[in-house]
Design a protein around this motif. Structure first.
Motif, PDB file in Angstrom:
ATOM      1  N   VAL A  22      26.762  38.115  -4.966  1.00 27.46           N
ATOM      2  CA  VAL A  22      25.728  37.092  -4.834  1.00 27.46           C
ATOM      3  C   VAL A  22      25.760  36.202  -6.073  1.00 27.46           C
ATOM      4  N   VAL A  23      25.837  34.883  -5.840  1.00 29.53           N
ATOM      5  CA  VAL A  23      25.896  33.905  -6.923  1.00 29.53           C
ATOM      6  C   VAL A  23      24.872  32.806  -6.652  1.00 29.53           C
ATOM      7  N   ALA A  24      24.091  32.475  -7.658  1.00 33.64           N
ATOM      8  CA  ALA A  24      23.199  31.311  -7.562  1.00 33.64           C
ATOM      9  C   ALA A  24      24.035  30.087  -7.882  1.00 33.64           C
ATOM     10  N   VAL A  25      24.237  29.236  -6.882  1.00 29.95           N
ATOM     11  CA  VAL A  25      24.995  28.005  -7.084  1.00 29.95           C
ATOM     12  C   VAL A  25      24.163  27.044  -7.926  1.00 29.95           C
ATOM     13  N   ASP A  26      22.869  26.990  -7.641  1.00 29.36           N
ATOM     14  CA  ASP A  26      21.891  26.275  -8.447  1.00 29.36           C
ATOM     15  C   ASP A  26      20.544  26.933  -8.192  1.00 29.36           C
ATOM     16  N   ALA A  27      19.460  26.301  -8.590  1.00 25.96           N
ATOM     17  CA  ALA A  27      18.143  26.918  -8.471  1.00 25.96           C
ATOM     18  C   ALA A  27      17.704  27.112  -7.024  1.00 25.96           C
ATOM     19  N   GLU A  28      18.324  26.408  -6.080  1.00 25.48           N
ATOM     20  CA  GLU A  28      17.878  26.467  -4.694  1.00 25.48           C
ATOM     21  C   GLU A  28      18.945  26.905  -3.698  1.00 25.48           C
ATOM     22  N   ILE A  29      20.160  27.131  -4.153  1.00 25.88           N
ATOM     23  CA  ILE A  29      21.252  27.492  -3.244  1.00 25.88           C
ATOM     24  C   ILE A  29      21.947  28.746  -3.754  1.00 25.88           C
ATOM     25  N   VAL A  30      22.194  29.678  -2.824  1.00 28.60           N
ATOM     26  CA  VAL A  30      22.860  30.933  -3.144  1.00 28.60           C
ATOM     27  C   VAL A  30      24.121  31.046  -2.293  1.00 28.60           C
ATOM     28  N   ARG A  31      25.172  31.574  -2.906  1.00 29.00           N
ATOM     29  CA  ARG A  31      26.398  31.899  -2.173  1.00 29.00           C
ATOM     30  C   ARG A  31      26.523  33.421  -2.082  1.00 29.00           C
ATOM     31  N   VAL A  32      26.747  33.900  -0.874  1.00 27.49           N
ATOM     32  CA  VAL A  32      27.006  35.314  -0.635  1.00 27.49           C
ATOM     33  C   VAL A  32      28.456  35.422  -0.183  1.00 27.49           C
ATOM     34  N   GLU A  33      29.173  36.371  -0.767  1.00 30.35           N
ATOM     35  CA  GLU A  33      30.576  36.555  -0.415  1.00 30.35           C
ATOM     36  C   GLU A  33      30.805  38.017  -0.077  1.00 30.35           C
ATOM     37  N   VAL A  34      31.377  38.279   1.091  1.00 32.74           N
ATOM     38  CA  VAL A  34      31.678  39.639   1.518  1.00 32.74           C
ATOM     39  C   VAL A  34      33.195  39.798   1.539  1.00 32.74           C
ATOM     40  N   THR A  35      33.693  40.706   0.714  1.00 30.43           N
ATOM     41  CA  THR A  35      35.119  40.998   0.658  1.00 30.43           C
ATOM     42  C   THR A  35      35.387  42.237   1.481  1.00 30.43           C
ATOM     43  N   ASP A  36      36.383  42.133   2.368  1.00 32.83           N
ATOM     44  CA  ASP A  36      36.736  43.271   3.225  1.00 32.83           C
ATOM     45  C   ASP A  36      38.149  43.745   2.899  1.00 32.83           C
ATOM     46  N   ASP A  37      38.574  44.788   3.594  1.00 32.21           N
ATOM     47  CA  ASP A  37      39.880  45.395   3.345  1.00 32.21           C
ATOM     48  C   ASP A  37      41.008  44.738   4.137  1.00 32.21           C
ATOM     49  N   GLY A  38      40.726  43.649   4.829  1.00 38.62           N
ATOM     50  CA  GLY A  38      41.770  42.865   5.467  1.00 38.62           C
ATOM     51  C   GLY A  38      41.981  43.148   6.946  1.00 38.62           C
ATOM     52  N   ALA A  39      42.594  42.162   7.617  1.00 36.67           N
ATOM     53  CA  ALA A  39      42.915  42.245   9.039  1.00 36.67           C
ATOM     54  C   ALA A  39      44.001  41.224   9.335  1.00 36.67           C
ATOM     55  N   ASP A  40      44.538  41.279  10.543  1.00 39.30           N
ATOM     56  CA  ASP A  40      45.576  40.343  10.960  1.00 39.30           C
ATOM     57  C   ASP A  40      45.012  39.024  11.465  1.00 39.30           C
ATOM     58  N   THR A  41      43.712  38.932  11.586  1.00 40.88           N
ATOM     59  CA  THR A  41      43.074  37.729  12.111  1.00 40.88           C
ATOM     60  C   THR A  41      42.300  37.015  11.013  1.00 40.88           C
ATOM     61  N   VAL A  42      41.973  35.758  11.256  1.00 38.22           N
ATOM     62  CA  VAL A  42      41.142  34.982  10.339  1.00 38.22           C
ATOM     63  C   VAL A  42      39.808  34.741  11.039  1.00 38.22           C
ATOM     64  N   PRO A  43      38.704  35.047  10.372  1.00 39.53           N
ATOM     65  CA  PRO A  43      37.389  34.852  10.994  1.00 39.53           C
ATOM     66  C   PRO A  43      37.143  33.399  11.370  1.00 39.53           C
ATOM     67  N   ARG A  44      36.552  33.193  12.542  1.00 39.05           N
ATOM     68  CA  ARG A  44      36.176  31.851  12.978  1.00 39.05           C
ATOM     69  C   ARG A  44      34.979  31.969  13.903  1.00 39.05           C
ATOM     70  N   ALA A  45      34.137  30.968  13.865  1.00 44.35           N
ATOM     71  CA  ALA A  45      32.981  30.930  14.762  1.00 44.35           C
ATOM     72  C   ALA A  45      33.489  30.612  16.165  1.00 44.35           C
ATOM     73  N   ARG A  46      32.834  31.163  17.160  1.00 37.78           N
ATOM     74  CA  ARG A  46      33.219  30.867  18.544  1.00 37.78           C
ATOM     75  C   ARG A  46      31.962  30.735  19.383  1.00 37.78           C
ATOM     76  N   VAL A  47      32.138  30.168  20.546  1.00 37.90           N
ATOM     77  CA  VAL A  47      31.025  30.027  21.475  1.00 37.90           C
ATOM     78  C   VAL A  47      31.104  31.186  22.456  1.00 37.90           C
ATOM     79  N   SER A  48      30.044  31.976  22.522  1.00 35.10           N
ATOM     80  CA  SER A  48      29.998  33.124  23.422  1.00 35.10           C
ATOM     81  C   SER A  48      29.312  32.744  24.715  1.00 35.10           C
TER      82      SER A  48
END
Length: 157
Positions: free
Chosen positions: A68-94
């Motif tokens: 968790v990183v405070a980018v500034d006083a009002e914005i935060v960045r959350v980063e989740v590191t995983d152990d890897g996969a053969d695919t790249v995450p992407r948003a999709r329409v379900s």
């Protein structure tokens, strides 16, 4: 204001880690004075769940790391590191009847921006930035340490 590291938690790749991570991130943000944290907690839930389902983090011995990183006083960045996969995450329409597949779509809806960084050793980090409201005055200290619910798992602050 320059970016400020708020904390990190490393958890086993098991379903219970989603709730632990939500709690830890909420505590980190509260300690740093951020008031609007529900979107961040939702992002954490979705990114960790995706890591557990779609990457080696969900296999025996896998882990997820949340930073968790405070980018500034009002914005935060959350980063989740995983152990890897053969695919790249992407948003999709379900479809309306689909039971899965809305996680990254939700992240996209509540974040200002999000993306994926490919790391060495097959790992990758999925991150999102979102608004958390003005931090309370006097909360410009260094990162905080939050204890993990699992003994022996690294937590840095």
């Amino acid at each position: 204001m320059e970016e400020r590291f708020l904390g990190e938690v490393v958890l086993p790749g098991v379903a219970q880690s989603v709730a632990v991570a939500r709690h830890c991130v909420g505590a980190m943000l509260a300690a740093a004075g951020h008031r609007v944290v529900e979107d961040v907690r939702l992002i954490v839930s979705e990114l960790i769940t995706n890591a557990l389902i779609h990457t080696a983090s969900g296999l025996h011995g896998g882990v997820v790391t949340v930073e968790v990183v405070a980018v500034d006083a009002e914005i935060v960045r959350v980063e989740v590191t995983d152990d890897g996969a053969d695919t790249v995450p992407r948003a999709r329409v379900s479809g309306g009847d689909d039971c899965h597949g809305r996680g990254l779509w939700l992240v996209e809806q509540v974040s200002l921006r999000w993306g994926v960084r490919l790391l060495g050793a097959g790992q990758r980090a999925v991150w999102a930035e979102t608004f958390t409201g003005q931090a309370a005055p006097g909360c410009a200290g260094e990162g905080v340490t939050v204890g993990a619910a699992y003994t022996g798992h690294e937590v840095r602050g």
